[in-house]
Design an enzyme around this catalytic site. Structure first.
Site, short mmCIF file in Angstrom:
data_model
loop_
_atom_site.label_atom_id
_atom_site.label_comp_id
_atom_site.label_asym_id
_atom_site.label_seq_id
_atom_site.Cartn_x
_atom_site.Cartn_y
_atom_site.Cartn_z
N ILE A 15 -3.58 11.09 -7.84
CA ILE A 15 -4.44 11.33 -6.68
C ILE A 15 -3.62 11.87 -5.53
CG2 ILE A 15 -5.93 10.24 -4.95
CD1 ILE A 15 -6.68 8.15 -7.11
N GLY A 16 -2.47 11.27 -5.30
CA GLY A 16 -1.64 11.70 -4.18
C GLY A 16 -0.30 11.01 -4.18
N MET A 20 6.07 5.89 0.33
CA MET A 20 6.46 4.69 -0.41
C MET A 20 6.16 4.79 -1.90
SD MET A 20 5.68 1.53 2.15
CE MET A 20 6.38 0.33 1.03
N LYS A 38 -1.92 2.14 -6.86
CA LYS A 38 -0.81 2.47 -5.96
C LYS A 38 0.46 1.94 -6.59
CE LYS A 38 -1.17 2.48 -1.40
NZ LYS A 38 -1.42 2.05 -0.01
N ASP A 132 -3.51 2.71 11.22
CA ASP A 132 -3.27 4.08 10.76
C ASP A 132 -4.61 4.75 10.44
OD1 ASP A 132 -1.67 6.29 10.22
OD2 ASP A 132 -1.44 5.76 8.10
#
Length: 171
Positions: A15-16, A20, A38, A132
């Site tokens: 996805i991206g 980190m 993640k 954020d």
């Protein structure tokens, strides 16, 4: 990478990527649902303070149960790497949407604002501050619902020691 297995998760694609680690689209083979996985970079998994930051994000998100906040399903370690399985939200980010069409009509803008404010109200009531918030961290699903993503630098009020006083962190 596609087809690789990490724990109960079969990788579908990427996805991206961020500072980190990376976010992968995966299928939970036990529960048969899509997730966003993640993954902390291998070189960062050896750094205790970064692993703790990643874990604090998972803990903060796991406390949040709200339709406008991406849910965390699990946090685990496999082969010296740390992973967080999260709700996969179909759609596009607000950032992507604004690139396609730079203006939202007033009804759509109002709904995005309401969804985000309700998500933040819920998070703040539980002592979690996002820090954020930006169009890239807001997903618009096909039904028009906005989902707040990426609490990566969230401040958990009970764990304020994660960020030194006086530092400005966020977007």
């Amino acid at each position: 990478m596609t087809g690789e297995q990490i724990g109960n998760f079969r990788i579908i694609g990427r996805i991206g990527e961020g500072g980190m680690g990376e976010v992968l689209r995966a299928m939970d083979t036990m529960l048969e649902r899509e997730v966003a996985l993640k993954t902390l970079r291998p070189e960062l998994s050896a750094r205790e303070e970064l692993v703790e930051r990643f874990r604090v994000e998972a803990i903060a998100l796991a406390k949040l149960h709200h339709p406008n906040i991406a849910a965390v399903y699990s946090f685990f370690r496999e082969n010296d790497r740390y992973h967080m399985a999260m709700q996969f939200v179909h759609g596009q980010t607000l950032e992507q949407r604004l690139i396609e069409r730079p203006r939202l009509d007033w009804k759509e803008a109002a709904q995005v604002a309401i969804d985000v404010l309700q998500a933040l109200e819920h998070a703040h009531a539980l002592g979690v501050i996002h820090r954020d918030l930006k169009p890239a961290n807001l997903m618009l699903d096909p039904s028009g619902r906005t989902v707040v993503m990426d609490f990566g630098i969230a401040r958990v009020l009970a764990r304020a020691r994660q960020t030194r006083a006086g530092n400005l962190v966020g977007t």
